[in-house]
Design a protein around this motif. Structure first.
Motif, PDB file in Angstrom:
ATOM      1  N   LYS A 111       0.831  -1.207   0.000  1.00 55.26           N
ATOM      2  CA  LYS A 111       0.000   0.000   0.000  1.00 55.26           C
ATOM      3  C   LYS A 111       0.864   1.254   0.000  1.00 55.26           C
ATOM      4  N   ALA A 112       1.976   1.215   0.719  1.00 53.19           N
ATOM      5  CA  ALA A 112       2.878   2.374   0.725  1.00 53.19           C
ATOM      6  C   ALA A 112       3.465   2.598  -0.662  1.00 53.19           C
ATOM      7  N   ILE A 113       3.812   1.513  -1.350  1.00 55.50           N
ATOM      8  CA  ILE A 113       4.376   1.612  -2.700  1.00 55.50           C
ATOM      9  C   ILE A 113       3.344   2.185  -3.673  1.00 55.50           C
ATOM     10  N   ILE A 114       2.115   1.686  -3.597  1.00 55.23           N
ATOM     11  CA  ILE A 114       1.051   2.147  -4.497  1.00 55.23           C
ATOM     12  C   ILE A 114       0.694   3.601  -4.215  1.00 55.23           C
ATOM     13  N   ALA A 115       0.557   3.938  -2.945  1.00 56.40           N
ATOM     14  CA  ALA A 115       0.212   5.317  -2.578  1.00 56.40           C
ATOM     15  C   ALA A 115       1.285   6.289  -3.052  1.00 56.40           C
ATOM     16  N   GLN A 116       2.538   5.901  -2.911  1.00 53.74           N
ATOM     17  CA  GLN A 116       3.649   6.732  -3.379  1.00 53.74           C
ATOM     18  C   GLN A 116       3.560   6.911  -4.889  1.00 53.74           C
ATOM     19  N   HIS A 117       3.232   5.858  -5.604  1.00 55.80           N
ATOM     20  CA  HIS A 117       3.135   5.907  -7.067  1.00 55.80           C
ATOM     21  C   HIS A 117       1.987   6.813  -7.519  1.00 55.80           C
ATOM     22  N   LEU A 118       0.883   6.773  -6.785  1.00 55.83           N
ATOM     23  CA  LEU A 118      -0.289   7.576  -7.141  1.00 55.83           C
ATOM     24  C   LEU A 118      -0.224   8.992  -6.587  1.00 55.83           C
ATOM     25  N   GLY A 119       0.612   9.202  -5.557  1.00 52.80           N
ATOM     26  CA  GLY A 119       0.664  10.499  -4.913  1.00 52.80           C
ATOM     27  C   GLY A 119      -0.538  10.766  -4.037  1.00 52.80           C
ATOM     28  N   VAL A 120      -1.053   9.720  -3.390  1.00 54.04           N
ATOM     29  CA  VAL A 120      -2.208   9.847  -2.507  1.00 54.04           C
ATOM     30  C   VAL A 120      -1.876   9.183  -1.168  1.00 54.04           C
ATOM     31  N   SER A 121      -2.791   9.268  -0.217  1.00 56.10           N
ATOM     32  CA  SER A 121      -2.575   8.632   1.079  1.00 56.10           C
ATOM     33  C   SER A 121      -2.861   7.135   0.978  1.00 56.10           C
ATOM     34  N   GLU A 122      -2.307   6.370   1.908  1.00 55.70           N
ATOM     35  CA  GLU A 122      -2.451   4.913   1.869  1.00 55.70           C
ATOM     36  C   GLU A 122      -3.886   4.452   2.113  1.00 55.70           C
ATOM     37  N   ASP A 123      -4.708   5.300   2.734  1.00 56.03           N
ATOM     38  CA  ASP A 123      -6.085   4.897   2.997  1.00 56.03           C
ATOM     39  C   ASP A 123      -7.045   5.305   1.880  1.00 56.03           C
ATOM     40  N   ALA A 124      -6.509   5.809   0.766  1.00 52.62           N
ATOM     41  CA  ALA A 124      -7.354   6.163  -0.383  1.00 52.62           C
ATOM     42  C   ALA A 124      -7.992   4.910  -0.972  1.00 52.62           C
ATOM     43  N   GLU A 125      -9.222   5.041  -1.426  1.00 49.24           N
ATOM     44  CA  GLU A 125      -9.969   3.890  -1.932  1.00 49.24           C
ATOM     45  C   GLU A 125      -9.274   3.227  -3.110  1.00 49.24           C
TER      46      GLU A 125
END
Length: 350
Positions: A104-118
């Motif tokens: 989730k940290a990797i994906i959130a970093q890639h998207l530029g959003v928080s880890e709790d984003a849907e």
């Protein structure tokens, strides 16, 4: 879970430990994924089976006989290990463990959003099922099909596909048994480590390509498929025809998910889309496969149309503007949308 792990990490350079010797796809990917995160970006890699050296490492993957996220230990070889990804049945490898805690940290970093984003949660599950899980199964010796069931059915493979897996690709990157080896142990280990880093980068290319696809193409397509699915009754009272007005998008995963959520027996049989997003574009009609990776269609285009083109197809189908129907019946085309929808509606009852 991943957010907790990410917060626990320090900002100073750290070391990642894994085993030396023959390397595999799971730890090659595990190391790559960790190094995507800022804390591990400049980390030192230590490949050893020496417990004393491993004890000095900040994080250890695929060796050490311990799974303890609190101390960043991610091995899966211990006899008592049974951990799986949430809602999945496959026992994790080191790749799955690292992904479960840090994905989730990797994906959130890639998207530029928080880890709790849907959207992070949606992609987190999707990448595990489409990419990571197969590596977990391969490393743990788990077959895609029940071997006893296959034997009972009398099924035999027609050819070997082992060389096409990512695990096989990584295996080929290992030194051969008779390759020259430096006599100096330090140089020998360095040479082996260099090959491991090639394997890690190669696995990382595939992972990053998947991450790019699911964040930049697959996820944006979801809304388009949802809108088309909501309009399907406009073309057929039973909702068996799905139409994309502007252009085709990756639709199979989203369609199967929507159908599963809705339940019922009615399934989409044909998907229509223009060949390109222009007003003069020809239209395609594609039969929906029985499953994502199947070559078998739920309802192929009529046998009497298959293998014909242009005027011959128009004559056989009774619909003007025919372009082609594939000999296997899984796809066809018409010069216009009106022609394609007419072909689809007619094919429903043939």
């Amino acid at each position: 879970m991943a957010e907790t792990a990410a917060k626990r990490l320090k900002t100073s350079p750290v070391s990642i430990g894994t085993h030396n010797g023959h390397f595999h796809a799971d730890e090659a990917l595990a190391v790559y994924m960790l190094r995507l995160l800022p804390t591990y970006n400049s980390s030192q890699l230590i490949r050893t089976r020496d417990p004393a050296l491993l004890s000095t490492c900040h994080t250890v993957v695929d060796v050490g006989g311990e799974y303890n996220a609190a101390t960043n230990r991610y091995d899966h070889h211990q006899r008592t290990f049974t951990t799986t990804f949430p809602s999945r049945p496959t026992k994790l490898s080191s790749a799955g463990l690292v992904y479960m805690h840090f994905g989730k940290a990797i994906i959130a970093q890639h998207l530029g959003v928080s880890e709790d984003a849907e959207e992070v949660n949606v992609i987190y599950g999707k990448i595990y099922e489409s990419f990571i899980e197969a590596l977990d199964a391969h490393d743990n010796g788990i077959s895609a099909y029940d071997p006893k069931g296959i034997a009972a059915a009398g099924l035999e493979k027609k050819f070997s596909d082992g060389g096409f897996s990512l695990g096989a690709m990584v295996s080929r990157l290992n030194p051969n048994w008779n390759d020259p080896t430096p006599s100096d142990p330090v140089q020998a280990q360095q040479a082996e480590d260099e090959k491991f880093l090639v394997a890690s980068a190669r696995m990382g290319e595939e992972f990053s390509r998947d991450l790019d696809y699911y964040t930049k193409a697959w996820l944006p397509a979801r809304d388009i498929v949802h809108k088309a699915y909501a309009k399907r009754l406009e073309y057929d009272a039973k909702g068996r025809v799905l139409v994309f007005d502007g252009q085709s998008v990756p639709w199979k995963d989203h369609l199967y998910t929507l159908e599963e959520q809705e339940g019922g027996d009615a399934k989409v049989l044909y998907v229509l889309y223009p060949e390109k997003p222009t007003l003069d574009a020809k239209w395609r009609i594609q039969a929906v496969p029985v499953s994502k990776d199947s070559f078998e269609s739920r309802k192929p285009l009529p046998e009497a149309w298959r293998g014909f083109r242009d005027e011959e197809l128009s004559e056989k189908s009774g619909v003007s503007g025919g372009v082609f129907v594939h000999a296997a019946g899984f796809i066809g085309g018409n010069k216009t949308f009106d022609g394609a929808i007419a072909m689809a509606i007619k094919a429903l009852d043939l």
